[in-house]
Design a protein around this motif. Structure first.
Motif, short mmCIF file in Angstrom:
data_model
loop_
_atom_site.label_atom_id
_atom_site.label_comp_id
_atom_site.label_asym_id
_atom_site.label_seq_id
_atom_site.Cartn_x
_atom_site.Cartn_y
_atom_site.Cartn_z
N GLY A 1 28.85 31.95 30.74
CA GLY A 1 28.78 33.38 30.43
C GLY A 1 28.32 34.26 31.57
O GLY A 1 28.43 35.48 31.47
N HIS A 2 27.80 33.67 32.62
CA HIS A 2 27.28 34.43 33.78
C HIS A 2 28.25 34.27 34.94
O HIS A 2 28.05 33.42 35.82
CB HIS A 2 25.88 33.93 34.15
CG HIS A 2 24.86 34.07 33.06
ND1 HIS A 2 24.92 33.36 31.88
CD2 HIS A 2 23.76 34.87 32.95
CE1 HIS A 2 23.90 33.69 31.11
NE2 HIS A 2 23.18 34.61 31.73
N MET A 3 29.28 35.10 34.95
CA MET A 3 30.47 34.85 35.75
C MET A 3 30.43 35.58 37.10
O MET A 3 29.63 36.47 37.34
CB MET A 3 31.72 35.31 34.99
CG MET A 3 31.72 34.99 33.50
SD MET A 3 31.44 33.24 33.10
CE MET A 3 32.94 32.51 33.73
N PHE A 4 31.43 35.20 37.93
CA PHE A 4 31.71 35.94 39.16
C PHE A 4 32.71 37.04 38.83
O PHE A 4 33.75 36.79 38.21
CB PHE A 4 32.29 35.00 40.22
CG PHE A 4 32.63 35.70 41.51
CD1 PHE A 4 31.64 36.12 42.38
CD2 PHE A 4 33.95 35.92 41.87
CE1 PHE A 4 31.94 36.76 43.57
CE2 PHE A 4 34.27 36.55 43.06
CZ PHE A 4 33.26 36.98 43.91
N ILE A 5 32.41 38.27 39.25
CA ILE A 5 33.30 39.40 38.97
C ILE A 5 34.05 39.77 40.23
O ILE A 5 33.43 40.00 41.28
CB ILE A 5 32.51 40.61 38.42
CG1 ILE A 5 31.65 40.17 37.22
CG2 ILE A 5 33.47 41.72 38.00
CD1 ILE A 5 30.84 41.29 36.60
N THR A 6 35.37 39.80 40.15
CA THR A 6 36.22 40.01 41.32
C THR A 6 36.55 41.49 41.49
O THR A 6 36.13 42.34 40.71
CB THR A 6 37.53 39.23 41.18
OG1 THR A 6 38.38 39.91 40.25
CG2 THR A 6 37.30 37.80 40.72
N ASP A 7 37.36 41.77 42.52
CA ASP A 7 37.84 43.14 42.77
C ASP A 7 39.18 43.42 42.10
O ASP A 7 39.70 44.53 42.20
CB ASP A 7 38.03 43.37 44.28
CG ASP A 7 36.71 43.45 45.01
OD1 ASP A 7 35.66 43.64 44.36
OD2 ASP A 7 36.72 43.31 46.25
#
Lengths: 268, 268
Positions: A253-259
């Motif tokens: 649930g604690h993800m990497f957020i991309t562009d």
């Protein structure tokens, strides 16, 4: 946690990553920078990275590959995220040793290795903007908690040393909107796409929807049907199943957020 | 060569593979077992296989990965083809040494290595049944020849040692059917999907459509527009560009035919 788009303090993936890196955000990322593609993180030693990538190719529903770093590099392709560092830009990490969670970490700078390869796998949080836009509920956003995730009785296709159970995320949907939920999410195969199962959790070997294996339980209201989507946490259940010596992942649930935006991934 | 579906002697992928293995078919495979998924073959030593798979992940238009064998195994996943052997089941192979075609071979049994890894990449021949069904012409089938393929001035995204130009296949389409051709082929991203370019070949750096770099030239009739699709032969142009010491591929147009149907890959 974020209850709706208006309350989201971060309007871009980059702004959200900066907040995470600065320690201003340490929670689950559902609802954050809504509409930006979110990703699971898997970090492995180079000597098993090829077999893991073969595993992903054979299991594209739970493990859709967005990017793979060069060995030793913590930086994703610039097409996915500018000036990003996978050692610091996720809110929480889990360090797996011999298949067990040995530590939860806020960054992994001290644990990075010269032979580490990082994989970014699509995350279903990505299609939640499309769900909301289509009038579908996203219960964990309403509740301000993490999405519930469950290990299932379905086996992935093995590749090399990698094998184990499919993990799914669950979202309850009113029965008259189930078809709509399938259609909306099917447009995003790179972030798990259409559900893998609709309805009876027992068919997936799930005994109790109120006791998820990862994340938080959410209420299911009368007239609602549980829908199950393949989940990138499958890679963590696989590490557990095969007692993998060393792996670092995001905390579920604690993800990497991309562009990149969800619409860039939509297929039809 | 096969001019239309009625003349196709092989009704399944397995039947076509058996004919190839027995030496009864040695030509290009366009139009063969029409509707079955066809694939490019790339065989590499294990020590560069991971970097090549990363290259494919970064370049999904020319290099959509269908399957990757375990090191040393010439057998694709049973889901792709039953009882298949990638050393004997393609009509013609090219052996690359230091980036040059050193030999054309009818089988590669004597060239197989214990550390060989085989990649199957989707081929655009797969969507030609759908094109024909939609009333679109497929000129190389009409002419009974191989599809024309061209190196372009577009660069792939590099990964590790792998870098080089995009290769495209070309099919002429009457101008009033161009939109239809885009829509029909876009449904099949696993076999290159929608075209990468419509019209002027000079924009891709192609000087003469009658002099393809691979395959055969085909006539373009008045009122027709050339359409260009990403092509798996990109991997061969890459080998040439980087002077790769050793690689075995299919001969362009002489593909591996699987047991799966085009409709299984359609996305909408």
């Amino acid at each position: 946690m974020i209850l709706d788009q208006n309350a989201d303090p971060y309007t871009t993936g980059q702004a959200a990553r900066q907040a995470v890196r600065a320690g201003r955000w340490a929670g689950p990322t559902a609802g954050l920078a809504l509409g930006y593609v979110q990703a699971n993180l898997v970090v492995l030693p180079q000597d098993c990275a090829f077999d893991f990538l073969r595993f992903c190719v054979r299991n594209p529903k739970p493990c859709p590959v967005l990017d793979v770093t060069a060995p030793g590099s913590p930086h994703p392709s610039s097409g996915w995220a500018q000036e990003a560092d996978l050692r610091t830009d996720l809110p929480r990490y889990w360090l797996y040793e011999n298949g067990q969670v040995a530590a939860e970490l806020r960054d992994i700078v001290g644990h990075w290795r010269d032979d580490a390869v990082a994989f970014l796998l699509g995350c279903s949080f990505t299609f939640e903007r499309a769900m909301l836009s289509a009038g579908l509920p996203v219960r964990h956003l309403e509740c301000g908690c993490n999405v519930p995730m469950f290990r299932t009785n379905r086996c992935c296709q093995p590749a090399g040393m990698f094998q184990g159970p499919l993990v799914v995320s669950m979202r309850p949907v009113p029965s008259h909107l189930v078809v709509q939920a399938v259609q909306v999410t099917a447009r995003y195969p790179a972030v798990h796409g259409a559900p893998v199962h609709i309805g009876d959790p027992a068919q997936l070997g799930i005994a109790d929807l109120q006791r998820p294996d990862y994340g938080d339980p959410v209420p299911i209201y009368p007239g609602e049907v549980p829908l199950f989507w393949a989940c990138g946490v499958t890679s963590q259940a696989v590490a557990q199943a095969i007692r993998l010596p060393w792996m670092i992942t995001h905390a579920p649930g604690h993800m990497f957020i991309t562009d990149r935006l969800d619409v860039e991934l939509a297929i039809a």
